[in-house]
Design an enzyme around this catalytic site. Structure first.
Site, short mmCIF file in Angstrom:
data_model
loop_
_atom_site.label_atom_id
_atom_site.label_comp_id
_atom_site.label_asym_id
_atom_site.label_seq_id
_atom_site.Cartn_x
_atom_site.Cartn_y
_atom_site.Cartn_z
N TYR A 1 0.86 -1.18 0.00
CA TYR A 1 0.00 0.00 0.00
C TYR A 1 0.90 1.24 0.00
CZ TYR A 1 -3.59 -3.39 1.47
OH TYR A 1 -4.44 -4.47 1.57
N HIS B 1 0.23 -12.03 0.93
CA HIS B 1 -0.83 -11.23 0.30
C HIS B 1 -1.47 -11.96 -0.89
CE1 HIS B 1 -1.74 -6.63 -0.27
NE2 HIS B 1 -2.83 -7.34 -0.38
N PRO C 1 -15.51 -5.21 3.50
CA PRO C 1 -16.82 -5.64 3.99
C PRO C 1 -17.95 -4.67 3.65
CG PRO C 1 -15.52 -4.73 5.80
CD PRO C 1 -14.60 -4.82 4.62
N GLY D 1 -18.08 -3.66 0.55
CA GLY D 1 -18.08 -3.77 -0.91
C GLY D 1 -17.25 -2.70 -1.59
N GLY E 1 -16.82 0.19 -0.51
CA GLY E 1 -17.56 1.45 -0.35
C GLY E 1 -18.93 1.42 -1.02
N1 NAP Z 1 -6.01 -8.68 1.12
C1 NAP Z 1 -6.33 -7.95 0.09
O1 NAP Z 1 -6.03 -8.27 -1.06
C2 NAP Z 1 -7.11 -6.68 0.32
C3 NAP Z 1 -7.77 -6.04 -0.76
C4 NAP Z 1 -8.49 -4.88 -0.49
C5 NAP Z 1 -8.56 -4.38 0.80
N2 NAP Z 1 -7.89 -5.00 1.82
C6 NAP Z 1 -7.92 -4.49 3.20
O2 NAP Z 1 -9.28 -4.39 3.63
C7 NAP Z 1 -9.56 -3.07 4.07
C8 NAP Z 1 -11.00 -2.71 3.81
O3 NAP Z 1 -11.34 -2.87 2.45
P1 NAP Z 1 -11.63 -1.65 1.46
O4 NAP Z 1 -11.10 -0.41 2.03
O5 NAP Z 1 -11.18 -2.10 0.13
O6 NAP Z 1 -13.22 -1.61 1.33
P2 NAP Z 1 -14.45 -1.34 2.32
O7 NAP Z 1 -14.01 -1.42 3.71
O8 NAP Z 1 -15.52 -2.24 1.84
O9 NAP Z 1 -14.87 0.15 1.91
C9 NAP Z 1 -14.00 1.24 2.02
C10 NAP Z 1 -14.64 2.41 1.32
O10 NAP Z 1 -15.87 2.71 1.94
C11 NAP Z 1 -15.92 4.06 2.32
N3 NAP Z 1 -16.62 4.12 3.60
C12 NAP Z 1 -16.26 3.54 4.77
N4 NAP Z 1 -17.17 3.78 5.73
C13 NAP Z 1 -18.12 4.56 5.15
C14 NAP Z 1 -19.30 5.16 5.64
N5 NAP Z 1 -19.69 4.97 6.91
N6 NAP Z 1 -20.04 5.92 4.79
C15 NAP Z 1 -19.65 6.09 3.51
N7 NAP Z 1 -18.52 5.54 2.98
C16 NAP Z 1 -17.77 4.78 3.81
C17 NAP Z 1 -14.47 4.50 2.45
O11 NAP Z 1 -14.38 5.88 2.22
P3 NAP Z 1 -13.13 6.81 2.66
O12 NAP Z 1 -11.90 6.07 2.16
O13 NAP Z 1 -13.38 8.06 1.95
O14 NAP Z 1 -13.13 6.92 4.12
C18 NAP Z 1 -13.80 3.67 1.35
O15 NAP Z 1 -13.94 4.30 0.11
C19 NAP Z 1 -8.54 -2.20 3.33
O16 NAP Z 1 -8.35 -0.95 3.96
C20 NAP Z 1 -7.32 -3.09 3.34
O17 NAP Z 1 -6.63 -2.95 4.57
C21 NAP Z 1 -7.19 -6.15 1.58
#
Ligand code: NAP
Length: 330
Positions: free
Chosen positions: A56, A125, A206, A208, A210
């Site tokens: 990252y 990863h 979790p 999706g 966002g």
């Molecule tokens: N192992 C892997 O290959 C892999 C792949 C992807 C992600 N990850 C990990 O999983 C974590 C979470 O996944 P993710 O960030 O991809 O997706 P997510 O948690 O499903 O969604 C994150 C997105 O949702 C938005 N959001 C969060 N809370 C919100 C709310 N209450 N209202 C409106 N929008 C909201 C965030 O906005 P803002 O950013 O503007 O706050 C961001 O754009 C990552 O940070 C990373 O550490 C791992």
């Protein structure tokens, strides 16, 4: 905050973690001051489990976490990852690398950036198809013996790979995408393998990515340079089909009097005590809303209603663009 245990080695974490990727990578709108404040606020709210990766940035995410959490090391559980290869120039090569000599170098860099002498949970990863998993996990087991790493995990691995890795060195967690919108792990044997082997499960994205928050209605709602602009799920007809599902999920949230994000997180949290989602945000106000999901309890009628509008396989479009799909282990 409620605590949960990931895996048979006793890794104790808050029921909800914090995904930190978007603070410096993949999603637009970087704001370091707000990200730092969000990390501090997470600690105040009882969130102890922080998720990052060397990739990252590369490196900027671990550096950010190191600068904020380093001084509070004893209060936090830090998870990071290696394996999406970073070249000597500090940039991603687009390849996966699971070679022992590579990961031995990567852990030392992560420890330095995170300002610590150990990582609590070290994930592979992505699985390297050219390196037998026993070779990679043999070297990971040595990192545990050396005290550089306390627990081991893997991301986006197939059930057979999980079995072989766990037989080589004990695995505490599998991290893969999982939300009420992306339920593949219920269907492809990954969740079942974790449960059979006593391994914890950490759903990434979790919300999706966002989408389930309901604020992204068109590709144009995403900032320039945002990774999701290239995601099949956020484009064209797939996006339109996904929006129809989203509207139905949102109606269920409204009926319950919770935000769509809280409904989505409450659903994941309810899938089992062995599950610890890591919703991502770089804003305090989203974090506070998301943490509220820990107190939301869904009734059997509400589970049934969600099942009806969002069954396994409901999302249209692949999870990743074609090239990235090929790096997933099947
Ligand atoms: N192992 C892997 O290959 C892999 C792949 C992807 C992600 N990850 C990990 O999983 C974590 C979470 O996944 P993710 O960030 O991809 O997706 P997510 O948690 O499903 O969604 C994150 C997105 O949702 C938005 N959001 C969060 N809370 C919100 C709310 N209450 N209202 C409106 N929008 C909201 C965030 O906005 P803002 O950013 O503007 O706050 C961001 O754009 C990552 O940070 C990373 O550490 C791992």
């Amino acid at each position: 905050m409620e605590q949960r245990i990931l895996g048979g080695q006793g890794l104790r974490v808050s029921a909800l973690g914090l995904g930190c990727m978007g603070m410096t990578f993949a999603y637009g709108g970087q704001d370091d001051a707000e990200s730092r404040a969000t990390l501090e606020r997470a600690l105040e709210l009882g969130v102890t489990f922080f998720d990052t990766a060397d990739m990252y940035g590369p490196h900027t995410n671990e550096e950010l976490l190191g600068s904020v959490l380093g001084p509070r090391r004893d209060e936090v559980v830090i998870a990071t990852k290696f394996g999406n290869e970073i070249g000597p120039d500090g940039q991603g090569t687009g390849r996966v690398n699971g070679r022992p000599d590579y990961l031995r170098g990567q852990i030392d860099g992560s420890l330095q950036r995170l300002r610590t002498d150990h990582v609590d949970l070290y994930y592979q990863h992505r699985v390297d198809p050219d390196v037998p998993i026993e070779e990679t996990w043999g070297a990971l087991g040595e990192l545990v013996t050396a005290g550089k790493v306390r627990h081991l995990g893997i991301s986006e691995a197939a059930p057979e790979t999980i079995r072989r890795a766990h037989a080589t060195a004990p695995m505490s967690a599998v991290q893969t995408e999982y939300s009420l919108f992306t339920r593949d792990v219920e269907d492809n044997g990954v969740l079942a393998a974790c449960r059979e082997l006593g391994i914890g499960f950490v759903p990434y994205s979790p919300i999706g990515r966002g989408f389930l928050a309901g604020t992204i209605r068109s590709t144009e709602d995403l900032p320039e340079g945002d990774w999701r602009r290239n995601s099949p799920r956020f484009q064209g007809e797939a996006l339109q089909a996904n929006l129809r599902v989203l509207d139905e999920v949102n109606a269920l949230a409204e009926r319950k009097g919770v935000s769509p994000t809280q409904l989505a997180l409450a659903w994941v949290l309810a899938q089992g005590e062995d599950i610890v989602p890591i919703p991502g945000t770089k804003r305090r106000r989203y974090l506070e809303e998301n943490v509220g999901a820990v107190d939301v309890t869904l009734t059997s009628e509400e589970f049934a209603a969600i099942e009806e509008v969002a069954p396994v396989g409901v999302a249209s479009g692949e999870r990743y663009p074609a090239a990235a799909m090929q790096t997933l282990d099947h």
